[in-house]
Write an enzyme that holds these catalytic residues in place. Structure first.
Site, PDB file in Angstrom:
ATOM      1  N   ASP A  55      -3.387  -0.624  -0.086  1.00 26.77           N
ATOM      2  CA  ASP A  55      -4.467   0.133   0.769  1.00 26.77           C
ATOM      3  C   ASP A  55      -5.597  -0.944   0.872  1.00 26.77           C
ATOM      4  OD1 ASP A  55      -5.414   2.401   2.192  1.00 26.77           O
ATOM      5  OD2 ASP A  55      -6.869   2.405   0.660  1.00 26.77           O
ATOM      6  N   GLU A 103       7.149 -10.148 -11.764  1.00 24.34           N
ATOM      7  CA  GLU A 103       7.662  -9.678 -13.175  1.00 24.34           C
ATOM      8  C   GLU A 103       9.047  -9.016 -12.973  1.00 24.34           C
ATOM      9  OE1 GLU A 103       4.603  -7.813 -15.334  1.00 24.34           O
ATOM     10  OE2 GLU A 103       3.261  -9.426 -14.937  1.00 24.34           O
TER      11      GLU A 103
HETATM   12  C1  BGC Z   1      -5.987   4.306   4.860  1.00 25.51           C
HETATM   13  C2  BGC Z   1      -6.713   5.429   5.160  1.00 25.51           C
HETATM   14  C3  BGC Z   1      -7.618   5.669   4.138  1.00 25.51           C
HETATM   15  C4  BGC Z   1      -8.667   4.608   3.706  1.00 25.51           C
HETATM   16  C5  BGC Z   1      -9.324   4.710   2.362  1.00 25.51           C
HETATM   17  C6  BGC Z   1      -6.946   3.199   4.678  1.00 25.51           C
HETATM   18  O1  BGC Z   1      -6.921   2.090   5.080  1.00 25.51           O
HETATM   19  O2  BGC Z   1      -4.987   4.078   5.286  1.00 25.51           O
HETATM   20  O3  BGC Z   1      -6.052   6.531   5.617  1.00 25.51           O
HETATM   21  O4  BGC Z   1      -8.571   6.890   4.436  1.00 25.51           O
HETATM   22  O5  BGC Z   1      -7.609   3.440   3.533  1.00 25.51           O
HETATM   23  O6  BGC Z   1      -8.442   4.612   1.333  1.00 25.51           O
END
Ligand code: BGC
Length: 488
Positions: free
Chosen positions: A167, A220
């Site tokens: 993310d 790893e």
């Molecule tokens: C995710 C979102 C999320 C945000 C914060 C993003 O890029 O895809 O859905 O709200 O990151 O974690």
């Protein structure tokens, strides 16, 4: 687990799950309170183990969503960090004194809404959060934070997951400490932000190092993949493959989501991405996700079929957002049922499986969000045996792609527009050894006449009736039509 056979039937190779770790769900799992447990809403660790096992038994891989930039404010680390200025985890997060006259340290805005700083009354300092106040950013400059997060990755790799979608990958190297003012806060790199200017929330000089470390952890374990969420224009984006390829295997390429849908912009975006890719890096394409309006709503039902053909015939790994293979539109979510702070509910509604079960077979209890209108008619069950359905189109294209080395492993060559070819056309050739495949896509609603020297057989059409037909010297594409052709 009950639907894994369906995914195998469809031709899916790997499943990326939205966050499943323990969370108070203020940002639907993107606010993790315990990285080493499954949220009880979804099941248990034992259920996750079984899901991985069942997917593997069908030849499918499982990727988890990994949220390294921030935790939930309910995470024990943050609870401890807030407990005092001297606590063990204080410097795992980002704290600043108030501005000299009081108030937040600077004008940085969160990606959602309001200031990126929230005052902790007890210690008199502000914590930094790129998203909600309940999602405090970790300080990745702190080696203890890095070690803890790398151990989280190992924990899941050891359980057998095949990779992570990481993310907001660009945010774990902030560009400037302490940050300068960002009164707008929606700089490039923000979700759906303008991908061309200077980044204010990340992509800093430490990024290269971070990428290498993440990759070292993945390496790893055998055959693990790192997919990175990165909203950036191609030349900046490809740096996330890392120096000498020591970074993410697949930094998400969102060009098909962010570019205007016309033949010039899309043709240029494909060419720009192909040209920017470093040697030995593998491309990827994305058509939709849980943060963007659905493709069928963005482009309309007809062009959504063309877009599916484009996604599944380009060079590189395609990522398909659940429900887009059914042509689901964004749902109309009444104000009383809104749950997401950032307006993303319409693209997050339940998957319709069946024509006659409660909630179209999604669940036996009320789901968080309403289903789309006519969910039953759009369901898997309703589309499965209809050769003209969006679902059947995806299945046909995935099967063709799998059986064709040109499509899954071949080169990509644009077929020059001009030379008598109409505007509105995206055309390219894929080839591998002696196999050649041509893809012609009409990005308009009007018919196009396309010159096509030689004789060709239709290997797949957006309309199934076209399949197996032959065309010689020229072909007329109906509005919203795409064809995959083989010589002869
Ligand atoms: C995710 C979102 C999320 C945000 C914060 C993003 O890029 O895809 O859905 O709200 O990151 O974690």
């Amino acid at each position: 687990m009950a639907h894994l056979d369906h995914l195998a039937w469809l031709g899916v190779d790997a499943i990326w799950l939205s966050p499943i770790m323990r969370s108070p769900m203020r940002d639907y799992g993107y606010d993790v309170a315990d990285y080493r447990d499954v949220d009880p809403l979804f099941g248990s660790l034992a259920d996750a183990d079984r899901l991985i096992e069942e997917a593997h038994a069908r030849g499918m891989r499982v990727l988890l969503d990994f949220v390294p930039n921030h935790t939930s404010s309910d995470h024990q680390w943050f609870i401890d960090a807030r407990s005092s200025g001297q606590s063990a985890h204080r410097d795992w997060y980002v704290w600043r004194d108030p501005a000299p006259g009081g108030g937040p340290p600077n004008a940085m805005q969160s990606q959602f809404r309001g200031p990126a700083w929230t005052l902790d009354e007890r210690t008199g300092q502000y914590w930094y959060h790129s998203f909600l106040p309940d999602q405090p950013d970790l300080d990745w400059r702190n080696p203890a934070v890095r070690d803890a997060m790398f151990d989280v990755m190992r924990f899941w790799f050891a359980r057998g997951i095949d990779g992570f979608r990481v993310d907001v990958l660009w945010m774990i190297a902030k560009d400037d400490w302490p940050w300068r003012d960002d009164p707008i806060g929606h700089g490039p790199g923000s979700l759906g932000g303008d991908p061309t200017g200077a980044l204010q929330h990340g992509d800093g000089p430490e990024m290269e190092h971070r990428l290498r470390e993440l990759r070292d952890v993945a390496d790893e374990f055998p055959e693990r993949v790192l997919v990175g969420e990165v909203y950036m224009e191609p030349r900046r984006l490809v740096r996330y493959y890392g120096t000498d390829g020591r970074g993410a295997h697949l930094p998400f390429n969102f060009a098909l989501v962010t570019e205007p849908w016309n033949s010039r912009a899309i043709g240029a975006a494909i060419a720009a991405y192909e040209a920017a890719l470093p040697a030995n890096s593998w491309p990827n394409w994305v058509l939709g996700n849980h943060d963007q309006p659905r493709v069928a709503t963005r482009l309309g039902a007809g062009q959504a079929r063309v877009a599916a053909m484009l996604l599944l015939t380009l060079r590189g790994t395609p990522t398909l957002y659940y429900g887009d293979e059914l042509g689901l539109p964004d749902a109309v979510v009444p104000a009383t049922r809104v749950v997401d702070v950032a307006g993303r509910d319409p693209e997050r509604t339940p998957m319709p499986w069946s024509v006659d079960r409660p909630n179209a077979g999604f669940s036996t209890v009320d789901p968080w969000l309403p289903l789309v209108d006519d969910a039953e008619d759009r369901s898997v069950e309703a589309q499965r045996d209809d050769p003209g359905s969006m679902l059947s189109l995806h299945r046909r294209l995935l099967a063709l792609r799998r059986s064709s080395p040109a499509l899954h492993a071949g080169t990509w060559t644009p077929l020059a527009p001009g030379a008598g070819q109409p505007d509105g056309l995206v055309a390219f050739e894929r080839s591998h050894g002696t196999e050649r495949v041509r893809v012609l896509l009409n990005l308009t609603h009007d018919a196009l006449d396309v010159a096509l020297p030689g004789s060709w057989t239709v290997a797949a059409g957006t309309e199934p009736a076209r399949g197996g037909g032959t065309v010689t010297e020229r072909v007329r594409l109906a509005g919203d039509e795409g064809l995959v052709l083989r010589p002869g």
